[in-house]
Design a protein around this motif. Structure first.
Motif, PDB file in Angstrom:
ATOM      1  N   ASN A   4     -38.628 -34.931 -15.095  1.00 39.50           N
ATOM      2  CA  ASN A   4     -37.547 -35.910 -15.240  1.00 39.50           C
ATOM      3  C   ASN A   4     -38.032 -37.362 -15.196  1.00 39.50           C
ATOM      4  OD1 ASN A   4     -38.173 -35.972 -12.543  1.00 39.50           O
ATOM      5  ND2 ASN A   4     -36.088 -35.667 -11.809  1.00 39.50           N
ATOM      6  N   LYS A   5     -39.308 -37.590 -14.929  1.00 36.91           N
ATOM      7  CA  LYS A   5     -39.835 -38.958 -14.897  1.00 36.91           C
ATOM      8  C   LYS A   5     -40.652 -39.304 -16.135  1.00 36.91           C
ATOM      9  CE  LYS A   5     -41.268 -40.934 -11.361  1.00 36.91           C
ATOM     10  NZ  LYS A   5     -41.217 -41.794 -10.231  1.00 36.91           N
ATOM     11  N   VAL A   6     -41.130 -38.273 -16.863  1.00 33.05           N
ATOM     12  CA  VAL A   6     -42.044 -38.497 -17.986  1.00 33.05           C
ATOM     13  C   VAL A   6     -41.526 -37.765 -19.219  1.00 33.05           C
ATOM     14  CG1 VAL A   6     -44.392 -38.203 -18.852  1.00 33.05           C
ATOM     15  CG2 VAL A   6     -44.026 -38.637 -16.420  1.00 33.05           C
ATOM     16  N   LYS A   7     -41.522 -38.472 -20.351  1.00 32.45           N
ATOM     17  CA  LYS A   7     -41.170 -37.849 -21.617  1.00 32.45           C
ATOM     18  C   LYS A   7     -42.228 -38.248 -22.644  1.00 32.45           C
ATOM     19  CE  LYS A   7     -37.639 -37.478 -25.161  1.00 32.45           C
ATOM     20  NZ  LYS A   7     -36.403 -38.001 -25.721  1.00 32.45           N
ATOM     21  N   ILE A   8     -42.959 -37.247 -23.141  1.00 29.82           N
ATOM     22  CA  ILE A   8     -43.977 -37.497 -24.161  1.00 29.82           C
ATOM     23  C   ILE A   8     -43.260 -37.798 -25.477  1.00 29.82           C
ATOM     24  CG2 ILE A   8     -45.949 -36.546 -25.425  1.00 29.82           C
ATOM     25  CD1 ILE A   8     -46.534 -36.789 -22.436  1.00 29.82           C
ATOM     26  N   LEU A   9     -43.570 -38.955 -26.067  1.00 24.59           N
ATOM     27  CA  LEU A   9     -42.962 -39.344 -27.335  1.00 24.59           C
ATOM     28  C   LEU A   9     -43.848 -38.976 -28.527  1.00 24.59           C
ATOM     29  CD1 LEU A   9     -41.702 -42.910 -26.301  1.00 24.59           C
ATOM     30  CD2 LEU A   9     -40.383 -40.773 -26.362  1.00 24.59           C
ATOM     31  N   LYS A  10     -45.161 -39.169 -28.382  1.00 17.91           N
ATOM     32  CA  LYS A  10     -46.057 -38.936 -29.509  1.00 17.91           C
ATOM     33  C   LYS A  10     -47.467 -38.704 -28.988  1.00 17.91           C
ATOM     34  CE  LYS A  10     -46.999 -42.540 -32.117  1.00 17.91           C
ATOM     35  NZ  LYS A  10     -47.047 -43.615 -33.110  1.00 17.91           N
ATOM     36  N   THR A  11     -48.176 -37.769 -29.612  1.00 15.90           N
ATOM     37  CA  THR A  11     -49.591 -37.529 -29.316  1.00 15.90           C
ATOM     38  C   THR A  11     -50.381 -37.620 -30.618  1.00 15.90           C
ATOM     39  OG1 THR A  11     -49.039 -36.076 -27.454  1.00 15.90           O
ATOM     40  CG2 THR A  11     -51.262 -35.897 -28.343  1.00 15.90           C
ATOM     41  N   GLU A  12     -51.365 -38.510 -30.640  1.00 16.75           N
ATOM     42  CA  GLU A  12     -52.227 -38.685 -31.811  1.00 16.75           C
ATOM     43  C   GLU A  12     -53.649 -38.299 -31.441  1.00 16.75           C
ATOM     44  OE1 GLU A  12     -51.717 -42.708 -33.754  1.00 16.75           O
ATOM     45  OE2 GLU A  12     -50.639 -43.012 -31.871  1.00 16.75           O
ATOM     46  N   ILE A  13     -54.298 -37.517 -32.292  1.00 13.26           N
ATOM     47  CA  ILE A  13     -55.702 -37.194 -32.082  1.00 13.26           C
ATOM     48  C   ILE A  13     -56.540 -38.344 -32.627  1.00 13.26           C
ATOM     49  CG2 ILE A  13     -57.592 -35.634 -32.684  1.00 13.26           C
ATOM     50  CD1 ILE A  13     -55.539 -33.364 -32.828  1.00 13.26           C
ATOM     51  N   LEU A  14     -57.303 -38.982 -31.753  1.00  7.57           N
ATOM     52  CA  LEU A  14     -58.184 -40.075 -32.159  1.00  7.57           C
ATOM     53  C   LEU A  14     -59.554 -39.549 -32.574  1.00  7.57           C
ATOM     54  CD1 LEU A  14     -57.353 -42.749 -29.427  1.00  7.57           C
ATOM     55  CD2 LEU A  14     -56.359 -42.484 -31.718  1.00  7.57           C
ATOM     56  N   SER A  15     -59.976 -38.452 -31.930  1.00  5.72           N
ATOM     57  CA  SER A  15     -61.259 -37.838 -32.263  1.00  5.72           C
ATOM     58  C   SER A  15     -61.245 -36.388 -31.799  1.00  5.72           C
ATOM     59  CB  SER A  15     -62.402 -38.588 -31.570  1.00  5.72           C
ATOM     60  OG  SER A  15     -63.620 -37.897 -31.746  1.00  5.72           O
ATOM     61  N   ASP A  16     -61.800 -35.508 -32.605  1.00  3.85           N
ATOM     62  CA  ASP A  16     -62.003 -34.125 -32.174  1.00  3.85           C
ATOM     63  C   ASP A  16     -63.387 -33.655 -32.602  1.00  3.85           C
ATOM     64  OD1 ASP A  16     -61.631 -33.765 -34.865  1.00  3.85           O
ATOM     65  OD2 ASP A  16     -60.067 -32.251 -34.684  1.00  3.85           O
ATOM     66  N   ASN A  17     -64.334 -34.589 -32.527  1.00  5.33           N
ATOM     67  CA  ASN A  17     -65.698 -34.337 -32.941  1.00  5.33           C
ATOM     68  C   ASN A  17     -66.434 -33.408 -31.977  1.00  5.33           C
ATOM     69  OD1 ASN A  17     -68.102 -34.578 -34.389  1.00  5.33           O
ATOM     70  ND2 ASN A  17     -68.745 -36.343 -33.179  1.00  5.33           N
ATOM     71  N   TRP A  18     -66.441 -33.725 -30.694  1.00  3.75           N
ATOM     72  CA  TRP A  18     -67.123 -32.917 -29.685  1.00  3.75           C
ATOM     73  C   TRP A  18     -66.086 -32.231 -28.824  1.00  3.75           C
ATOM     74  CZ3 TRP A  18     -71.935 -31.330 -29.522  1.00  3.75           C
ATOM     75  CH2 TRP A  18     -72.462 -30.796 -28.353  1.00  3.75           C
ATOM     76  N   TYR A  19     -65.206 -33.026 -28.220  1.00  2.00           N
ATOM     77  CA  TYR A  19     -64.011 -32.551 -27.534  1.00  2.00           C
ATOM     78  C   TYR A  19     -62.862 -33.328 -28.155  1.00  2.00           C
ATOM     79  CZ  TYR A  19     -67.552 -30.672 -24.444  1.00  2.00           C
ATOM     80  OH  TYR A  19     -68.635 -30.010 -23.956  1.00  2.00           O
ATOM     81  N   THR A  20     -61.719 -33.391 -27.501  1.00  2.99           N
ATOM     82  CA  THR A  20     -60.564 -34.037 -28.125  1.00  2.99           C
ATOM     83  C   THR A  20     -60.155 -35.280 -27.349  1.00  2.99           C
ATOM     84  OG1 THR A  20     -59.793 -31.877 -28.881  1.00  2.99           O
ATOM     85  CG2 THR A  20     -58.213 -33.686 -28.962  1.00  2.99           C
ATOM     86  N   LEU A  21     -60.052 -36.392 -28.068  1.00  3.91           N
ATOM     87  CA  LEU A  21     -59.545 -37.633 -27.500  1.00  3.91           C
ATOM     88  C   LEU A  21     -58.161 -37.872 -28.094  1.00  3.91           C
ATOM     89  CD1 LEU A  21     -59.896 -40.207 -25.791  1.00  3.91           C
ATOM     90  CD2 LEU A  21     -60.981 -41.263 -27.799  1.00  3.91           C
ATOM     91  N   ASN A  22     -57.152 -37.848 -27.240  1.00  2.00           N
ATOM     92  CA  ASN A  22     -55.766 -38.064 -27.667  1.00  2.00           C
ATOM     93  C   ASN A  22     -55.268 -39.422 -27.213  1.00  2.00           C
ATOM     94  OD1 ASN A  22     -55.006 -35.460 -28.839  1.00  2.00           O
ATOM     95  ND2 ASN A  22     -55.273 -34.658 -26.781  1.00  2.00           N
ATOM     96  N   LYS A  23     -54.397 -40.012 -28.034  1.00  2.17           N
ATOM     97  CA  LYS A  23     -53.623 -41.189 -27.627  1.00  2.17           C
ATOM     98  C   LYS A  23     -52.199 -40.684 -27.430  1.00  2.17           C
ATOM     99  CE  LYS A  23     -52.079 -45.777 -28.992  1.00  2.17           C
ATOM    100  NZ  LYS A  23     -52.080 -46.783 -30.064  1.00  2.17           N
ATOM    101  N   VAL A  24     -51.701 -40.812 -26.201  1.00  2.42           N
ATOM    102  CA  VAL A  24     -50.378 -40.289 -25.849  1.00  2.42           C
ATOM    103  C   VAL A  24     -49.445 -41.465 -25.558  1.00  2.42           C
ATOM    104  CG1 VAL A  24     -49.092 -38.809 -24.256  1.00  2.42           C
ATOM    105  CG2 VAL A  24     -51.452 -38.212 -24.883  1.00  2.42           C
ATOM    106  N   THR A  25     -48.328 -41.493 -26.263  1.00  4.01           N
ATOM    107  CA  THR A  25     -47.284 -42.486 -26.008  1.00  4.01           C
ATOM    108  C   THR A  25     -46.154 -41.754 -25.296  1.00  4.01           C
ATOM    109  OG1 THR A  25     -47.922 -43.658 -28.018  1.00  4.01           O
ATOM    110  CG2 THR A  25     -45.771 -44.215 -27.059  1.00  4.01           C
TER     111      THR A  25
END
Length: 193
Positions: A4-25
Motif C-alpha cells: 500500500n506504500k509502493v506502486k511500480i509504474l514502469k520498469t525499463e531494462i537499461l542493460s542485460d549484457n551480463w546481469y540485468t540493470l533496470n530503471k524502475v519508476t
C-alpha cells in the motif's frame, strides 16, 4: 510485489549484457500522506550463497584469493581479493549451491552445513540476497585441489589460514570483502573458533 506504500509504474531494462540493470519508476506514499514519483536503478544479478569452512582442532579457515575487476577499477592495486567461497544460486537452493561451490572452488566435499543468516549486501542498488553458511572441515573431506571452473574463467587460489591471522588481516586491510569479514567475525563472536 506491491504494497500500500509502493506502486511500480514502469520498469525499463537499461542493460542485460551480463546481469540485468533496470530503471524502475514508482510512486511512494510518504508519511505525510503525499504520493511522490521516484526513479531508481536496480541491478539484478540473482541471489547467492557464501560459506566459511573452519577446523576447530587446527583453528583454521579456508578462504580464496582471486582477481575482482570492480575492485581494481576502484583502486585495489592488483585487483586481488581474499574472500570466503561464494557463488550465484543459478536456480539451485542455497544449500545445494554452496555445496557445489565448495567442491569447485575449495576442493572439499561437505555435507553438514549450517545456515547462519541471510543479508541484502547492497540494498540501495543491488537486488541480491546472500545466504551465509558455515561448516566444519577436515583433511579427509578434500577431494581435489579446487581453484574454480575453467569454463567460468575462474582462477582461484585456495588459502588455509589460522583464524587469528585472518582476523588480523581485516585490521591490516588485506581482507576487505564484506561477506568474509561477516563470517570471520561470526565464528569469533559465537565462540566457534
Amino acid at each position: 510485489m506491491e504494497n500500500n506504500k509502493v506502486k511500480i509504474l514502469k520498469t525499463e531494462i537499461l542493460s542485460d549484457n551480463w546481469y540485468t540493470l533496470n530503471k524502475v519508476t514508482f510512486e511512494y506514499l510518504k508519511k505525510n500522506g503525499t504520493l511522490e514519483t521516484q526513479s531508481r536503478e536496480a541491478y539484478d544479478r540473482g541471489n547467492g550463497a557464501t560459506i566459511l569452512l573452519y577446523n576447530k582442532e587446527s583453528k583454521t579457515v579456508i578462504l580464496t584469493r582471486q582477481f575482482r575487476l570492480p575492485t581494481y577499477i576502484n583502486g585495489n592495486e592488483d585487483g586481488m581479493m581474499i574472500e570466503a567461497c561464494a557463488g550465484l544460486l543459478d536456480k539451485d537452493n542455497p544449500e545445494d549451491c554452496i555445496k557445489r561451490e565448495t567442491e569447485e572452488e575449495l576442493g572439499y566435499e561437505i555435507s553438514d552445513i549450517k545456515k547462519v543468516f541471510e543479508v541484502y549486501m547492497s540494498p540501495g542498488s543491488v537486488t541480491e540476497i546472500l545466504y551465509f553458511f558455515i561448516a566444519e572441515y577436515s583433511k579427509s573431506m578434500k577431494i581435489n585441489d579446487g581453484g574454480g571452473l575453467e569454463e567460468e574463467q575462474e582462477e582461484i587460489e585456495v588459502l588455509e589460514l589460522n583464524i587469528d591471522k585472518a582476523l588480523e588481516m581485516i585490521d591490516s586491510g588485506e581482507i576487505k570483502d564484506a561477506k568474509t569479514i561477516m563470517l570471520l567475525q561470526h565464528v569469533r563472536l559465537k565462540n566457534i573458533l
